[in-house]
Design a protein around this motif. Sequence first.
Motif, PDB file in Angstrom:
ATOM      1  N   LEU A  45       0.859  -1.175   0.000  1.00  0.00           N
ATOM      2  CA  LEU A  45       0.000   0.000   0.000  1.00  0.00           C
ATOM      3  C   LEU A  45       0.896   1.226   0.000  1.00  0.00           C
ATOM      4  O   LEU A  45       1.822   1.322   0.814  1.00  0.00           O
ATOM      5  CB  LEU A  45      -0.910  -0.008   1.225  1.00  0.00           C
ATOM      6  CG  LEU A  45      -1.772  -1.269   1.400  1.00  0.00           C
ATOM      7  CD1 LEU A  45      -2.616  -1.172   2.664  1.00  0.00           C
ATOM      8  CD2 LEU A  45      -2.653  -1.500   0.182  1.00  0.00           C
ATOM      9  N   VAL A  46       0.636   2.145  -0.927  1.00  0.00           N
ATOM     10  CA  VAL A  46       1.553   3.274  -1.108  1.00  0.00           C
ATOM     11  C   VAL A  46       0.781   4.586  -1.259  1.00  0.00           C
ATOM     12  O   VAL A  46      -0.413   4.604  -1.567  1.00  0.00           O
ATOM     13  CB  VAL A  46       2.447   3.068  -2.356  1.00  0.00           C
ATOM     14  CG1 VAL A  46       3.335   1.847  -2.191  1.00  0.00           C
ATOM     15  CG2 VAL A  46       1.593   2.954  -3.622  1.00  0.00           C
ATOM     16  N   LYS A  47       1.506   5.690  -1.041  1.00  0.00           N
ATOM     17  CA  LYS A  47       1.017   7.015  -1.376  1.00  0.00           C
ATOM     18  C   LYS A  47       1.819   7.501  -2.585  1.00  0.00           C
ATOM     19  O   LYS A  47       3.031   7.304  -2.645  1.00  0.00           O
ATOM     20  CB  LYS A  47       1.186   7.971  -0.197  1.00  0.00           C
ATOM     21  CG  LYS A  47       0.273   7.654   0.988  1.00  0.00           C
ATOM     22  CD  LYS A  47       0.406   8.705   2.087  1.00  0.00           C
ATOM     23  CE  LYS A  47      -0.569   8.421   3.225  1.00  0.00           C
ATOM     24  NZ  LYS A  47      -0.495   9.458   4.294  1.00  0.00           N
ATOM     25  N   PHE A  48       1.119   8.129  -3.535  1.00  0.00           N
ATOM     26  CA  PHE A  48       1.818   8.551  -4.756  1.00  0.00           C
ATOM     27  C   PHE A  48       1.208   9.836  -5.303  1.00  0.00           C
ATOM     28  O   PHE A  48       0.059  10.183  -5.010  1.00  0.00           O
ATOM     29  CB  PHE A  48       1.774   7.436  -5.806  1.00  0.00           C
ATOM     30  CG  PHE A  48       0.402   7.136  -6.363  1.00  0.00           C
ATOM     31  CD1 PHE A  48       0.024   7.612  -7.610  1.00  0.00           C
ATOM     32  CD2 PHE A  48      -0.519   6.376  -5.645  1.00  0.00           C
ATOM     33  CE1 PHE A  48      -1.239   7.346  -8.133  1.00  0.00           C
ATOM     34  CE2 PHE A  48      -1.776   6.091  -6.163  1.00  0.00           C
ATOM     35  CZ  PHE A  48      -2.135   6.575  -7.402  1.00  0.00           C
ATOM     36  N   ASP A  49       2.009  10.529  -6.093  1.00  0.00           N
ATOM     37  CA  ASP A  49       1.564  11.740  -6.781  1.00  0.00           C
ATOM     38  C   ASP A  49       1.570  11.502  -8.278  1.00  0.00           C
ATOM     39  O   ASP A  49       2.398  10.719  -8.796  1.00  0.00           O
ATOM     40  CB  ASP A  49       2.494  12.917  -6.471  1.00  0.00           C
ATOM     41  CG  ASP A  49       2.246  13.503  -5.084  1.00  0.00           C
ATOM     42  OD1 ASP A  49       1.067  13.559  -4.676  1.00  0.00           O
ATOM     43  OD2 ASP A  49       3.230  13.895  -4.420  1.00  0.00           O
ATOM     44  N   LEU A  50       0.651  12.196  -8.969  1.00  0.00           N
ATOM     45  CA  LEU A  50       0.615  12.105 -10.427  1.00  0.00           C
ATOM     46  C   LEU A  50       1.435  13.222 -11.049  1.00  0.00           C
ATOM     47  O   LEU A  50       1.455  14.355 -10.544  1.00  0.00           O
ATOM     48  CB  LEU A  50      -0.827  12.184 -10.935  1.00  0.00           C
ATOM     49  CG  LEU A  50      -1.715  10.961 -10.718  1.00  0.00           C
ATOM     50  CD1 LEU A  50      -3.092  11.200 -11.340  1.00  0.00           C
ATOM     51  CD2 LEU A  50      -1.087   9.709 -11.294  1.00  0.00           C
ATOM     52  N   LEU A  51       2.095  12.900 -12.158  1.00  0.00           N
ATOM     53  CA  LEU A  51       2.856  13.885 -12.914  1.00  0.00           C
ATOM     54  C   LEU A  51       2.021  14.378 -14.096  1.00  0.00           C
ATOM     55  O   LEU A  51       0.964  13.816 -14.418  1.00  0.00           O
ATOM     56  CB  LEU A  51       4.164  13.260 -13.408  1.00  0.00           C
ATOM     57  CG  LEU A  51       5.079  12.671 -12.312  1.00  0.00           C
ATOM     58  CD1 LEU A  51       6.303  12.035 -12.949  1.00  0.00           C
ATOM     59  CD2 LEU A  51       5.476  13.750 -11.308  1.00  0.00           C
ATOM     60  N   GLU A  52       2.487  15.408 -14.774  1.00  0.00           N
ATOM     61  CA  GLU A  52       1.739  15.994 -15.878  1.00  0.00           C
ATOM     62  C   GLU A  52       1.538  15.014 -17.025  1.00  0.00           C
ATOM     63  O   GLU A  52       0.543  15.096 -17.753  1.00  0.00           O
ATOM     64  CB  GLU A  52       2.459  17.252 -16.381  1.00  0.00           C
ATOM     65  CG  GLU A  52       2.419  18.417 -15.400  1.00  0.00           C
ATOM     66  CD  GLU A  52       3.055  19.667 -15.966  1.00  0.00           C
ATOM     67  OE1 GLU A  52       3.515  19.610 -17.135  1.00  0.00           O
ATOM     68  OE2 GLU A  52       3.077  20.698 -15.264  1.00  0.00           O
ATOM     69  N   ASP A  53       2.474  14.075 -17.199  1.00  0.00           N
ATOM     70  CA  ASP A  53       2.349  13.132 -18.317  1.00  0.00           C
ATOM     71  C   ASP A  53       1.443  11.945 -18.002  1.00  0.00           C
ATOM     72  O   ASP A  53       1.282  11.036 -18.815  1.00  0.00           O
ATOM     73  CB  ASP A  53       3.722  12.632 -18.745  1.00  0.00           C
ATOM     74  CG  ASP A  53       4.434  11.839 -17.646  1.00  0.00           C
ATOM     75  OD1 ASP A  53       3.847  11.644 -16.560  1.00  0.00           O
ATOM     76  OD2 ASP A  53       5.580  11.409 -17.884  1.00  0.00           O
TER      77      ASP A  53
END
Length: 293
Positions: A45-53
């Motif tokens: 289980l992870v936390k993540f951010d989205l990039l523009e691409d």
Amino acid sequence: MREGRVLKALGGYFFVHDFESKEVYRCKIRGKLKNNGFDVITGDLVKFDLLEDGSGVVEERLERKNSLFRPVIANIDQVIITFAILEPDLDLKLLDRLLVLAEIADLEVVICINKVELSSLEMAKKQLFSYQKIGYKVIYTSVKEEIGLDDLEEVLKDNVSVFAGPSGVGKSSLLNSIQSDLELKVGEVSQRIKRGRHTTRHVELLSLDNGGWVADTPGFSSLDLSFINAEELQYFFPELMDYLGQCKFSTCSHSHEPHCAVKEAVTKEGIAEERYQNYLKFLEEIENKKRSW
């Protein structure tokens, strides 16, 4: 920041299922995670951010409730230990080895005996009677005759499950029968060596329509138990627990000592002879490995 579950790790990328959007994003790991010694594996289980691409970056790995090292996977609710009754022949020693590993990981266990059409349901139940007596849940299946598939589907419902067992016993066929759109590759059993060929090359969590997640994993034929201490082995055979503390010697290994309550229970058929013999084999294996170090 988004939260999700890693479905697979492949080629340096981590494919993460976003809990909110239900989408799957291809992610890289933030360098600081690696530098701090955090590995990320299937099931994490992870936390993540989205990039523009549209790709993502894993920023944090949440605490694991458990993990296995073969297959390499984390946060599992239960293990479905799967064997065929024939082709390949049922290997009770390997079954007991896998059960010990599941007990060490403190996982719920379901034993699935597949291909019962090659023998008979009655014969299969006779061979597995001692395991049901211990308290393990056992289900009997046949893809060809559609036996027990509803039982297996019910077991998988709303759980994160891992299939474990040797190649060629029909794990992929069972999953395809429960949900055809999985389209897992199915291998044949070699007629020369009577063992299955590996059809699964990596560990991947698959979404089921009934709310469950299941990992189809590479098959295997042997597992090392030498990482545990010899005196701990007794605690991973549940049927021994009622007799521990009743032996004459507090350090009894239940192998050669006199006045051993476990050996007496075997004589009186309170403990299955074959299970006890496998306990002795594993004990010897662990002790011999320690002596060689």
